[in-house]
Write an enzyme that holds these catalytic residues in place. Sequence first.
Site, PDB file in Angstrom:
ATOM      1  N   ASP A 333      11.355  14.494  75.097  1.00 40.65           N
ATOM      2  CA  ASP A 333      10.920  13.576  74.046  1.00 40.65           C
ATOM      3  C   ASP A 333      10.437  12.307  74.714  1.00 40.65           C
ATOM      4  O   ASP A 333      10.817  12.031  75.847  1.00 40.65           O
ATOM      5  CB  ASP A 333      12.134  13.144  73.200  1.00 40.65           C
ATOM      6  CG  ASP A 333      12.473  14.153  72.151  1.00 40.65           C
ATOM      7  OD1 ASP A 333      11.622  14.992  71.860  1.00 40.65           O
ATOM      8  OD2 ASP A 333      13.600  14.088  71.629  1.00 40.65           O
ATOM      9  N   ASP A 647      16.779  15.742  69.464  1.00 38.92           N
ATOM     10  CA  ASP A 647      17.835  14.950  68.843  1.00 38.92           C
ATOM     11  C   ASP A 647      18.051  15.273  67.369  1.00 38.92           C
ATOM     12  O   ASP A 647      19.136  15.100  66.851  1.00 38.92           O
ATOM     13  CB  ASP A 647      17.564  13.449  69.028  1.00 38.92           C
ATOM     14  CG  ASP A 647      16.119  13.074  68.735  1.00 38.92           C
ATOM     15  OD1 ASP A 647      15.436  13.858  68.046  1.00 38.92           O
ATOM     16  OD2 ASP A 647      15.665  12.008  69.191  1.00 38.92           O
ATOM     17  N   ASP A 651      15.379  20.190  65.627  1.00 42.59           N
ATOM     18  CA  ASP A 651      15.212  20.516  67.041  1.00 42.59           C
ATOM     19  C   ASP A 651      16.160  21.628  67.474  1.00 42.59           C
ATOM     20  O   ASP A 651      15.974  22.242  68.522  1.00 42.59           O
ATOM     21  CB  ASP A 651      15.497  19.283  67.920  1.00 42.59           C
ATOM     22  CG  ASP A 651      14.428  18.226  67.778  1.00 42.59           C
ATOM     23  OD1 ASP A 651      13.279  18.604  67.478  1.00 42.59           O
ATOM     24  OD2 ASP A 651      14.731  17.035  67.956  1.00 42.59           O
TER      25      ASP A 651
HETATM   26  P1  ATP Z   1       9.833  11.336  69.956  1.00 41.19           P
HETATM   27  O1  ATP Z   1       9.488  12.627  69.306  1.00 41.19           O
HETATM   28  O2  ATP Z   1       9.278  11.209  71.318  1.00 41.19           O
HETATM   29  O3  ATP Z   1      11.259  10.952  69.856  1.00 41.19           O
HETATM   30  P2  ATP Z   1       9.042   9.687  67.719  1.00 41.19           P
HETATM   31  O4  ATP Z   1      10.250   8.866  67.458  1.00 41.19           O
HETATM   32  O5  ATP Z   1       7.730   9.017  67.527  1.00 41.19           O
HETATM   33  O6  ATP Z   1       8.977  10.220  69.166  1.00 41.19           O
HETATM   34  P3  ATP Z   1       9.647  11.148  65.359  1.00 41.19           P
HETATM   35  O7  ATP Z   1      10.980  10.551  65.216  1.00 41.19           O
HETATM   36  O8  ATP Z   1       9.424  12.575  65.053  1.00 41.19           O
HETATM   37  O9  ATP Z   1       9.101  10.961  66.816  1.00 41.19           O
HETATM   38  O10 ATP Z   1       8.668  10.284  64.462  1.00 41.19           O
HETATM   39  C1  ATP Z   1       7.365  10.688  64.191  1.00 41.19           C
HETATM   40  C2  ATP Z   1       6.589   9.536  63.605  1.00 41.19           C
HETATM   41  O11 ATP Z   1       7.160   9.155  62.370  1.00 41.19           O
HETATM   42  C3  ATP Z   1       6.600   8.279  64.442  1.00 41.19           C
HETATM   43  O12 ATP Z   1       5.607   8.269  65.416  1.00 41.19           O
HETATM   44  C4  ATP Z   1       6.395   7.201  63.421  1.00 41.19           C
HETATM   45  O13 ATP Z   1       5.030   7.045  63.106  1.00 41.19           O
HETATM   46  C5  ATP Z   1       7.113   7.748  62.219  1.00 41.19           C
HETATM   47  N1  ATP Z   1       8.460   7.221  62.151  1.00 41.19           N
HETATM   48  C6  ATP Z   1       9.406   7.228  63.081  1.00 41.19           C
HETATM   49  N2  ATP Z   1      10.531   6.651  62.657  1.00 41.19           N
HETATM   50  C7  ATP Z   1      10.297   6.263  61.406  1.00 41.19           C
HETATM   51  C8  ATP Z   1      11.101   5.625  60.407  1.00 41.19           C
HETATM   52  N3  ATP Z   1      12.350   5.285  60.617  1.00 41.19           N
HETATM   53  N4  ATP Z   1      10.519   5.377  59.226  1.00 41.19           N
HETATM   54  C9  ATP Z   1       9.250   5.740  58.990  1.00 41.19           C
HETATM   55  N5  ATP Z   1       8.482   6.340  59.860  1.00 41.19           N
HETATM   56  C10 ATP Z   1       8.973   6.607  61.063  1.00 41.19           C
END
Ligand code: ATP
Length: 908
Positions: A333, A647, A651
Site C-alpha cells: 500500500d 489494512d 483486503d
Molecule cells: P492506500 O491504498 O495506499 O492505503 P489510500 O488511503 O488512498 O491509499 P483508500 O483508503 O482506498 O486508499 O482510499 C481511496 C481514496 O478514497 C483516497 O485516495 C481518497 O481520495 C478517498 N478517501 C480516503 N480516505 C477518505 C476518507 N476518510 N473520507 C473520504 N474519502 C477518503
Amino acid sequence: MNERSRERVAWHFIAADEAATRLQASYDQGLAAGEVLNRRALHGENRITQKPGKGALLRFALQFVQPLVLVLLLAGVVTAVLGEWVDSGVIFGVTLINAVIGFIQEGRAEDALAALARSVSSEVTVLRDGCKQRLPSTELVPGDVVLLAAGDKVPADLRLFRAKDLQAIESALTGESTAVAKHGDVLPEATVLADRCNMAYAGTVMITGRGAGVVVDTGDRTETGRISQLIAEAPDLTTPLTRKMAVFSNWLLIAIGLLAVLTFIVGMWRGSSAFEMFMAAVALAVGAIPEGLPAAMTITLAIGVARMAKRRAIIRKLPAVETLGSTTIICSDKTGTLTENQMTVRELYAGGVQTTVSGSGYAPEGKLGDGSEIAGALRECLLAGVLCNDAALSKEEAGSEGKDLREHGEQWTIVGDPTEGALIVVARKAGLDEATLHKRFPRHDEIPFDSTRQYMATAHEIDGQRLAYFKGALEQLLPRSRQMLDASGEPVALRSEEIENAARAMAREGLRVLAIARLTSTTTKTLPALDEHSADAGLEFIGLVGMIDPPRPKAIAAVATCHAAGITVKMITGDHAVTALSIARKLDIIKDGETALTGVELAAFDDQQLRRVVTEVNVFARVEPEQKLRLVRALQANGEVVAMTGDGVNDAPALKQADIGIAMGLAGTEVAKDAADMVLTDDDFAAIEAAVEEGRGVYDNLVKFITWTLPTNFGEGLVILAAVVAGATLPITPLQILWINMTTAVFLGLMLAFEPIEANVMQRSPRRPGTPILDSALVWRIVLVSLLLLAGAFGLFLRELSLGNPLAEARTVALNVFVVVEAMYLFNCRSLTRSALHVGLFSNPAIWYGVLTMAVLQALLTYLPLLNRLFATAPIGVRQWLEIAAVGLLAYIVVGVEKRLREVRQAH
Ligand code: ATP
C-alpha cells in the site's frame, strides 16, 4: 452486586434508551473515568478465560511418535531382550533426553508464537468522558459506549443504539457465513441469538457500515465466552521445510533399515555371530539417524521469529518465516506503509481560488493564505471537511518533565483517519473549532467511507436547511456534480476542466487530493435519507484539499535494499495515479517514464492479459481492494512468490491468497490482522524488508545445520559398514555413537541457530521455491566430510590396534576423531560459501561456548572412571590427542580449500 449472580437480561427485548438507563450509561458522554475503575473492580478484564490446550502429558507422549524415535525405542527393547542392560538403558535415556529437549523447545516456540499473536493487541474506539479514545479491548467494562466501523472485531456483547449500513459476519458464533444487517430497534423476546439484529456479539466482525452500542456483557459472560469450548489454539509449528525434512527422514529410515539388514547379512556370511551383527546393525541405525534434527529446526525457526519481532514484524503463522526468504515481489500500500501517514493540508482550492496553508504536523498552528478572513466557498469547504469527519484531534497532557509540549509538535494526536485529522487541523488554523461545529450542526445521517466507494457523506441542518456534505476521490464526486460554488459561495455553472487541472497540479507535487461537495434540498425542506444514489440528484462542487504525506525515509532505503536483493516492489494504492507516481518516483519504485495502471484499466483486462501486464507495471492506482486478489493471482500464475500488504476488510481475501499476507498493526482492521501471516507493529515498509532479510538468514541457518549434521550420521554409518565388510571389530559402539550424536547436536550444531545474518544475504536473488534444500555443492561437501570422518576415525582406530593398544583406547580415539572433526567442521559451516574467517571469528559467541562445553565433556568421557565404565572408554595420551587434532585440522583445511575453489570457479 456479585458478578456471577447478575441476572441475564434479554437486552434485545428492551429499548436502547432503557438499556442505557439500566447500565447507567450515557450515549453521548460514555462512562466517566472514575466509574470505569469501579466497574473494572467489579467485572474484571474483558478477556475470555482460555481453556487449556493439548495436555502436557499428551504433548510429551507425542514426542515419541516419530519414526526416527520409534526405531530407537525398538533398538532399545531388542538390546534389553538380549540382556545388554547398559546399552538398552542408555538408548532409552537418550530417547528420553531427546523427548524432553523437543518438548521444552516446542513448548517455548508455541508460547512465544502465541504471545506474539496476542501482542498484536486488539483495539476499540470508545467514548469516555465525552471523548473518543482508542483502547485495548481488554479494558472495556459494561456500560462503555463502543463505536463500531467496518473491519472491527466486536470486543464485547453490545446492545446497538445506532447503526448505518452495519453488517456483521457472525460465523464465529452462529456458524452462519452470510452477513447479517444490524439495527437498533427492539426485537421480540423470543428472538433467537442468530436473529438478534440489534445486538453485536463478541468475536464477530463488522464488514460494512458504522454503528455504536453499549457494552452489556464482557469476558466470560459474553455469548462467545459462555458457549465456546475455546481451546487455547496451539500455533502450527510445521513449515514447508520441516515437512520436507520429515519426508526426507522417512526415506533415510528406509535406507538405514536396508543398510542395517545388509550389514547383518554380510556379517553373518563372513562368519560373525548373530548377536555381534545385531549390535552392529543397531549401531548403524542409531548412528545414521539424525536425532537432533527436529528440535534444531524448531529452535532455529523460533529464534528467527524472535529476531523478526525485534525488527517490528510479528509472525502469526510460522511457515511465513521461511516463505519470506523466497519472496520475489512485495506489493505494498502507499498510504501509511510507504508514506508517513502524517497528513498536512498544504493547498486548498475553493470557488476557483487557490489558497496555500502554512504549518506542519497536527499542531493547529499556521495560517491560510495571507491570514485574511475566511468566507464564501473556502469557509464552506473547511466546514464540510470538519463535519463530514469521524476523527478527533487531541492534545496530550503535560510532558514527563512538566514542560510545555507545544514546542515539540508531537503532543497533538489524531484518533481516527489521518486524512480526516488533517481536515480538522486546517479548519482550526482558520478559526473553526470542530467541537463547536459538531454541537451546532449535529449529524442526522451518513454514508460511511468505504475504499470501494471512495467517498463518504454526512447530513446536517444548517440555517434551517437540510444538506449533506460529501468528501472523497475527485473521480467519484466530480462526475456527480452539476454546479460549483464561486468564491463568494454562490452556486454557478460547473467548470470541470478547471477543477481537474487544479487537481492534477496538486497531484503532480505528490499531494493527496480530496474533493469536497454538497447536496442541498432546494425544493423540499427535507433531504431524503442518504444512500448510494443520493448523489445522483446532482452535487454542488465546493473545492479541493491537497495534503502532503511524505515518503517514510526508512522506506526509501528499504526499497533500494529490496531491489539489490532481486525483489520487485510494487505500489498498489487507492489513491490517484498522479499522486501515486509522484511518491513512487521519490521512493525509486519506478524510473522516469514509467506509468501507472488504474483500477478501471485493470478491470478491462482478462486474466491472460493481466498476467502479461502485471510484471511490467509497478504502480497500480485507484485500485479497489477486491482487485488486489486478481493482482496476487496473476503474479502467482507467473511463478512469483508474493508478499501483499493490506489494512481493510476487503483486503482480507488478497491477504489470504498471497504467499505472505501482511497486515498493518496500527491502521489495520482486526479482520485484516486475522487474515494475515505477519503484522507490522509500526506499519512501516522497512519492517517488511527486515523480515525478508531475517527470513533469508533463518533459512541459511537451517541449511547450515543440515549440512553440518548429516556427515556425522553418514560418517558413523560408513564406519560401521566398513568395519563389518572388513571383518574388523566395531570402531565405535552404539552407545558411543549416541553420545556423539546427542552431545554434538546440542552443543555444536544448535549454535548455528545463533549465527548472525551474513552480510551478503540481501545481495543475492531470492531462493526459488521448489529448489532442493541442499544443492549439489552441499551434497558433495557432505559426502566429502563423511569420507574424511571414515578415513580419520577408522584409520586411527586401526593404527591404535596395530600398536597393540587396548580396544577401549582405540575406540576412545575414534570417538574423539568424530567430535573433533565435527567441531572443526562447525566453523566451516558458519558460512556455506565463505571461509569462517570472513564471517568474523567471534561474531557468534555461542559457537565458542559450545566448543568449550564440548571439550569439557570429551575430557570427562575420556578420563572420568564412571563414564569410562558406562561408555567403555579409556584415557588416552598426548600423542593420540595430537594425531586426533591433526585429523581435525586436515578436515578443516580440505573443506576450506573445496569452498575456496568453488568460490573462484563461480567468480569466473
Ligand atoms: P492506500 O491504498 O495506499 O492505503 P489510500 O488511503 O488512498 O491509499 P483508500 O483508503 O482506498 O486508499 O482510499 C481511496 C481514496 O478514497 C483516497 O485516495 C481518497 O481520495 C478517498 N478517501 C480516503 N480516505 C477518505 C476518507 N476518510 N473520507 C473520504 N474519502 C477518503
